[in-house]
Design a protein around this motif. Sequence first.
Motif, PDB file in Angstrom:
ATOM      1  N   PRO A 133      26.684  25.632  30.213  1.00 59.51           N
ATOM      2  CA  PRO A 133      26.218  24.442  30.932  1.00 59.51           C
ATOM      3  C   PRO A 133      27.253  23.325  30.947  1.00 59.51           C
ATOM      4  O   PRO A 133      27.982  23.122  29.988  1.00 59.51           O
ATOM      5  CB  PRO A 133      24.986  24.021  30.131  1.00 59.51           C
ATOM      6  CG  PRO A 133      25.249  24.521  28.743  1.00 59.51           C
ATOM      7  CD  PRO A 133      26.093  25.758  28.891  1.00 59.51           C
ATOM      8  N   ILE A 134      27.296  22.623  32.068  1.00 59.88           N
ATOM      9  CA  ILE A 134      28.101  21.416  32.236  1.00 59.88           C
ATOM     10  C   ILE A 134      27.141  20.379  32.813  1.00 59.88           C
ATOM     11  O   ILE A 134      26.290  20.709  33.631  1.00 59.88           O
ATOM     12  CB  ILE A 134      29.287  21.673  33.182  1.00 59.88           C
ATOM     13  CG1 ILE A 134      30.178  22.768  32.591  1.00 59.88           C
ATOM     14  CG2 ILE A 134      30.076  20.401  33.440  1.00 59.88           C
ATOM     15  CD1 ILE A 134      31.198  23.309  33.547  1.00 59.88           C
ATOM     16  N   GLU A 135      27.279  19.129  32.391  1.00 60.57           N
ATOM     17  CA  GLU A 135      26.314  18.098  32.788  1.00 60.57           C
ATOM     18  C   GLU A 135      26.920  17.007  33.654  1.00 60.57           C
ATOM     19  O   GLU A 135      28.063  16.603  33.442  1.00 60.57           O
ATOM     20  CB  GLU A 135      25.747  17.420  31.542  1.00 60.57           C
ATOM     21  CG  GLU A 135      25.014  18.329  30.608  1.00 60.57           C
ATOM     22  CD  GLU A 135      24.591  17.589  29.346  1.00 60.57           C
ATOM     23  OE1 GLU A 135      23.909  16.557  29.457  1.00 60.57           O
ATOM     24  OE2 GLU A 135      24.968  18.050  28.257  1.00 60.57           O
ATOM     25  N   ALA A 136      26.098  16.512  34.590  1.00 63.85           N
ATOM     26  CA  ALA A 136      26.419  15.333  35.390  1.00 63.85           C
ATOM     27  C   ALA A 136      25.141  14.524  35.557  1.00 63.85           C
ATOM     28  O   ALA A 136      24.070  15.089  35.766  1.00 63.85           O
ATOM     29  CB  ALA A 136      26.977  15.726  36.753  1.00 63.85           C
ATOM     30  N   ALA A 137      25.262  13.204  35.465  1.00 68.08           N
ATOM     31  CA  ALA A 137      24.102  12.327  35.570  1.00 68.08           C
ATOM     32  C   ALA A 137      23.793  11.919  37.008  1.00 68.08           C
ATOM     33  O   ALA A 137      22.701  11.447  37.291  1.00 68.08           O
ATOM     34  CB  ALA A 137      24.308  11.074  34.711  1.00 68.08           C
TER      35      ALA A 137
END
Length: 125
Positions: A33-37
């Motif tokens: 997983p990679i996150e962006a808001a």
Amino acid sequence: MSGAKRTKVLVVEDELLVRIGVRDLIDDCGYEPIEAAHAAEALSILERDTEIKIVIADIAIPCPIGGLTLAKTIRSKWPPIDLIITSGKIEPTADDLPARAKFLPKPFTAGDLSAVLHGFSGPAS
């Protein structure tokens, strides 16, 4: 999974606790997983990381562009990326979604997410 390269999945979600939960589900399904808001952060990440294969985006992310516009932008700039659109409030029509995008209504279970992820790429390596 030590040493094995996992398929990268970018989750775009403005609500921190929801984003963490989805991130953990993605990890549990065997993906990285990679996150962006928000959409701008997601686009910046996609510009830098060419190994992302799947994007999960909430429809109602704030920013100048929402989740559906983000998905359409991704489809036009990075056609091979698979798209999962989520929402607990809005159910888009098939015409609202870009080609090959799947809608996953919230709340979803680990099994629901796993089925959609594996449907795109087969089991994570």
